[in-house]
Structures are given as C-alpha cells and as structure tokens.
Design a protein around this motif. Sequence first.
Motif, PDB file in Angstrom:
ATOM      1  N   GLN A 233       0.901  -1.125   0.028  1.00 33.27           N
ATOM      2  CA  GLN A 233       0.014   0.012   0.024  1.00 33.27           C
ATOM      3  C   GLN A 233       0.868   1.146  -0.099  1.00 33.27           C
ATOM      4  O   GLN A 233       0.533   2.345  -0.753  1.00 33.27           O
ATOM      5  N   ALA A 234       1.961   1.103   0.991  1.00 38.14           N
ATOM      6  CA  ALA A 234       2.707   2.410   0.920  1.00 38.14           C
ATOM      7  C   ALA A 234       3.443   2.775  -0.693  1.00 38.14           C
ATOM      8  O   ALA A 234       3.765   3.774  -1.043  1.00 38.14           O
ATOM      9  N   THR A 235       3.974   1.474  -1.149  1.00 35.61           N
ATOM     10  CA  THR A 235       4.831   1.521  -2.579  1.00 35.61           C
ATOM     11  C   THR A 235       3.730   1.975  -3.590  1.00 35.61           C
ATOM     12  O   THR A 235       4.241   2.893  -4.288  1.00 35.61           O
ATOM     13  N   ASN A 236       2.506   1.644  -3.690  1.00 36.72           N
ATOM     14  CA  ASN A 236       1.614   2.056  -4.542  1.00 36.72           C
ATOM     15  C   ASN A 236       0.606   3.074  -4.077  1.00 36.72           C
ATOM     16  O   ASN A 236      -0.498   2.983  -4.579  1.00 36.72           O
ATOM     17  N   TRP A 237       0.993   4.230  -3.077  1.00 38.89           N
ATOM     18  CA  TRP A 237       0.118   4.738  -2.838  1.00 38.89           C
ATOM     19  C   TRP A 237      -0.184   6.046  -3.758  1.00 38.89           C
ATOM     20  O   TRP A 237       0.434   6.383  -4.592  1.00 38.89           O
ATOM     21  N   GLY A 238      -1.673   6.059  -3.992  1.00 38.03           N
ATOM     22  CA  GLY A 238      -2.254   6.830  -4.808  1.00 38.03           C
ATOM     23  C   GLY A 238      -2.497   6.187  -6.272  1.00 38.03           C
ATOM     24  O   GLY A 238      -3.163   6.969  -7.026  1.00 38.03           O
ATOM     25  N   ALA A 239      -2.254   5.095  -6.400  1.00 39.04           N
ATOM     26  CA  ALA A 239      -2.470   4.379  -7.703  1.00 39.04           C
ATOM     27  C   ALA A 239      -4.061   3.796  -7.560  1.00 39.04           C
ATOM     28  O   ALA A 239      -4.508   3.431  -6.297  1.00 39.04           O
ATOM     29  N   LYS A 240      -4.517   3.851  -8.812  1.00 42.51           N
ATOM     30  CA  LYS A 240      -6.033   3.602  -9.004  1.00 42.51           C
ATOM     31  C   LYS A 240      -6.145   2.022  -8.455  1.00 42.51           C
ATOM     32  O   LYS A 240      -5.268   1.072  -8.978  1.00 42.51           O
ATOM     33  N   LYS A 241      -7.112   1.742  -7.727  1.00 38.41           N
ATOM     34  CA  LYS A 241      -7.185   0.279  -7.362  1.00 38.41           C
ATOM     35  C   LYS A 241      -8.492  -0.334  -7.951  1.00 38.41           C
ATOM     36  O   LYS A 241      -9.356   0.306  -8.498  1.00 38.41           O
ATOM     37  N   ARG A 242      -8.379  -1.718  -8.085  1.00 38.21           N
ATOM     38  CA  ARG A 242      -9.372  -2.441  -8.900  1.00 38.21           C
ATOM     39  C   ARG A 242     -10.592  -2.440  -7.853  1.00 38.21           C
ATOM     40  O   ARG A 242     -10.536  -2.706  -6.722  1.00 38.21           O
ATOM     41  N   PRO A 243     -11.729  -2.269  -8.606  1.00 35.55           N
ATOM     42  CA  PRO A 243     -12.937  -2.154  -7.728  1.00 35.55           C
ATOM     43  C   PRO A 243     -13.169  -3.435  -7.192  1.00 35.55           C
ATOM     44  O   PRO A 243     -12.915  -4.487  -7.730  1.00 35.55           O
ATOM     45  N   THR A 244     -13.924  -3.576  -5.878  1.00 34.98           N
ATOM     46  CA  THR A 244     -14.348  -4.734  -5.536  1.00 34.98           C
ATOM     47  C   THR A 244     -15.301  -5.688  -6.345  1.00 34.98           C
ATOM     48  O   THR A 244     -15.289  -6.837  -6.455  1.00 34.98           O
TER      49      THR A 244
END
Length: 497
Positions: A233-244
């Motif tokens: 989460q820290a490494t990819n902070w701000g990246a768009k997440k896949r919707p649940t």
Amino acid sequence: MLRSLVGSEMCIRDRYQRRVREDSDDTESGDTSAKGLSSKVRGVTFDVPAEENENDKRVWRSDKTASDPNMQLEYSNKAYDSFFQLRTEYPSLSFDIIRDNEGMARTKYPLTMYFVCGSQADEGNKNHLNVMKIHNVCKTKHDVESDDEDDEDSIIGDDSESDADEDAEEVNNGEPLIQHRSINHFGTANRVRCAYSDERAVAVWSDAGHVQVFTLEQDYQPLANFSEWSKDQATNWGAKKRPTLLSCSPAGTHKTEGYGLGWSRVDTSMFASGDCNGHLYVWSPKDGRWTHTGSNTNDSKSIEEIKWSPVQKDVMMVCRAGGHVEGWDTRDMRKPQISWKADPTDINVGDWNPSMQASHLFVTGADSGVVAVWDLRKVRDAEPKPLQELKWHTGSITSVEFSVHNESVLAVTGDDGQCTLWDLSLERDVDEEREVVGELFGREDITGIPDQLMFQHQGLVHPKEVHFHPQVPGLVVTTDFNGLHIFKPMNWKSLMK
C-alpha cells in the motif's frame, strides 16, 4: 459485529452413550457469555449416578425421541478433535471457504482458515459480505475429571496417537482469534460461491434479483499477511485500485431472485445461475466483466442447485423444485440432455462427486428428508433407481457435499438440526459387530442405526449449508441461524482414509 463462543449448548453424538437432563439453573439465568458457557462445559459429566441401575442406561436416539423444549442436550468434548462455534450479528444463509496460501492437507494445530459469509439483515442496506480469518484453532481439550479413570474402551474412534508433539506452542490460552473485513452488499445473500481458481472471485445471488461477482483479493491480503499488504500500500500510494465489485447481471436477464449458483471446476472462470422462474444463464468473463454466453428462459420450476461436471467443461446438473434433476450441455441450451424424477418432493440440493474415479456419482437431498446417491450412467433408464438412499433425517435436506479427500464420504445437513457424516463404502459385518458390542448386541436402543452413518452433530438451529475444508482433511463447517460451527470429528482419520 462477530462474537465467538467456546462450547455450545448442544449435543454432538458419534454413537456415544449420552445422558439427557433438564435445563440447568445456569441456563435459566441467561448466562450466554463465552466464560459462562465454558464453565458449564467443563462441568458436564456423563457418569451415571450410583443409584441408577446399569441396565437403565440407554443411548439417546434423535430419530426415536420426540422433541422436548425443556430438554437440554450436552455434548462430549471427546467427540471432537477440534470444535469452535462462531456467532454472527445476522444469520448467514450461505457461505464458502476461501482457498488460501497456508498449504494443502494441513493437520498440524493450530489451524488457520478463511471464509466469506453472506448476511440476512432486517433491512437490505444493512447486509454485508464478511471476509473472515479464523486462526489459532487448537485441538479440543478433554475434561480433566473424566480423563483419570478412562479405560481403552471408553472412547470409540481413531487411535489417540496424534501430532501433538509437532503442534505449535499454544497462544491466547488455546482460544481462536478472529479478524474480519466487510464488503457492502445490498439484499440478503441467498447463495455465496467462490471460484475454484486462485483469483478469489466470489459470485453472490441477492434476494434483490441480481447476481454479482466480487473480488476478495483486496480483503484477503491484509488478513493473510498484513505487513506485506502494508508495504504494498505504501509503495503504490495513490495508484488506482481495482474495484471490489467486478460484475452485475444486467436488468434484462434474471427477473426475480434465485438460489442456483455454481462455478465450473474445469473452466474456472465460468459459472451458471438459475432463478425461481426456472431461467438458467451461463456466464463467462469478457473485458473484465461477466456476460451471459448461453441461456434458457422457458418458464419452469424453480432452480435450486447447479453443479458442474468435474471432468467435462460444458456439462452441468440442475436440481429443480418438483423433484426433477436435469443434465445440461452449455453448447446447446434449448433443452436438457437428460432429466429424471429424483423425488416426489422438491430437490433442494445436490452435489457432483469431485473425484475423477467417482465422477459418475451424483447425490440429491429432498424436502422429504431423503438423501439419494445416483449413478449418472443409469439415469436414462425408464425408471431410474438410486444406488443408495439414506433415510435418517426427519426434516428437509438443506445441504449435501462430497469430501474432496475421500470420494465415499458425504456430509448432510437437514432442517431437523443435524449435520451427519456418512461413509458410503461401508457394509455391515454382523460377526464383527457382535464381537465389538458384546452383550449389548441386538439391544433395541442401538439397533437400526444406518451402517454408513459415521458421525452425528446436533444442536443446529435451521442449518443451511455444510462444506468440507478443501485444505484441512476432516474439517467440517456448517452455517445455521446463529452463525458457524467448525469441527473435526474424533474419527476424522477413519473418514479421510
């Protein structure tokens, strides 16, 4: 909110001699805390008072004893290798076991397992999918006061040899630990089914009339390995997440709610759904969503269960209200390829044996309480007959499932509050039975028990589903009105041979 209880006010019977008594003063006082129940469990005794005559002792039989609301059934913890009851805020009509990375064929304690459970809240917008991690599940401790005087014949079951020396050190006083995350879901989850792939997709039938596909990956990872998840989460902070939520059935498909839902074991990205109007749809992934690639929308009896072939990617069985079972080929959805009348009442549930060498076996459970095992090679006969009929349950059958670790072992739940485990390969040997039972042979209270019945777990309140854990041999999980029952019978090694 999740609440855990150690022990339960119930009876789990594995051909044990038990004693029934009236509700205790502790029960009347309403002490339902984990501590209160634990103390009552430790106080259970199955010793017969001195004033009772030896000949007066009888085995309590659920099939021959009328229900009494003033009767309390007590369980023997020696009937379990492990047992845990989990109470949930809302009842769960359906759940499934999430395949994890903890390893296959796990027998070493403490155990760790993951579940996804639907809910049946009083309002549709209060429902959730609960993704749970239950860990530190330890081996059941026997009552100290009953251990001192036990002889070798006092327990019926597997040898006492265990992997205790190899088990990890006990923490939290041997009590299970629970973590969970919630996914919003509108409406009661009628059926919850996880895909057989490693992508951790789950399909959910809602009583709102739609089928949805969710990914559990974003909720599974922080439960399985929080430190690695935090770093990611820290490494990819701000990246768009896949919707649940990955997909939802279009408004033009199902017009009402349903219960039939099943993923293919061969093509693990494909599943089918059936509703109460009898409409059947097959779904396949396309551009990140699931679209229907085949359907039959002729109005018919409600579809209650869907099970796919373990060896053929295009074949599935459909169980309907009215007692019919149908075999469908997804390449031609105009009509079923085979159909037969399995019971005069509704067929509520069914399961296709997942073993390659037993893939011709299909089991059905009916409203009549009858469990029938069918040879699919013979159902085209004019009047097909089941290979076996298991007539034990006195209520509607609500769930059946073959074990993935032993093709002859079957779990059944019924609306009579029981979960039973069966070994279909067993046959009665009268001479051996006479030698084991001795002078009790032929006594009325221990005759008439089906030869294949291996374990009886009681005290469930409107049980709905039962599943064998695919990665923990012998572990059985059921859901009822109060929550989950997780147990390993004391004879699990015999069952899994």
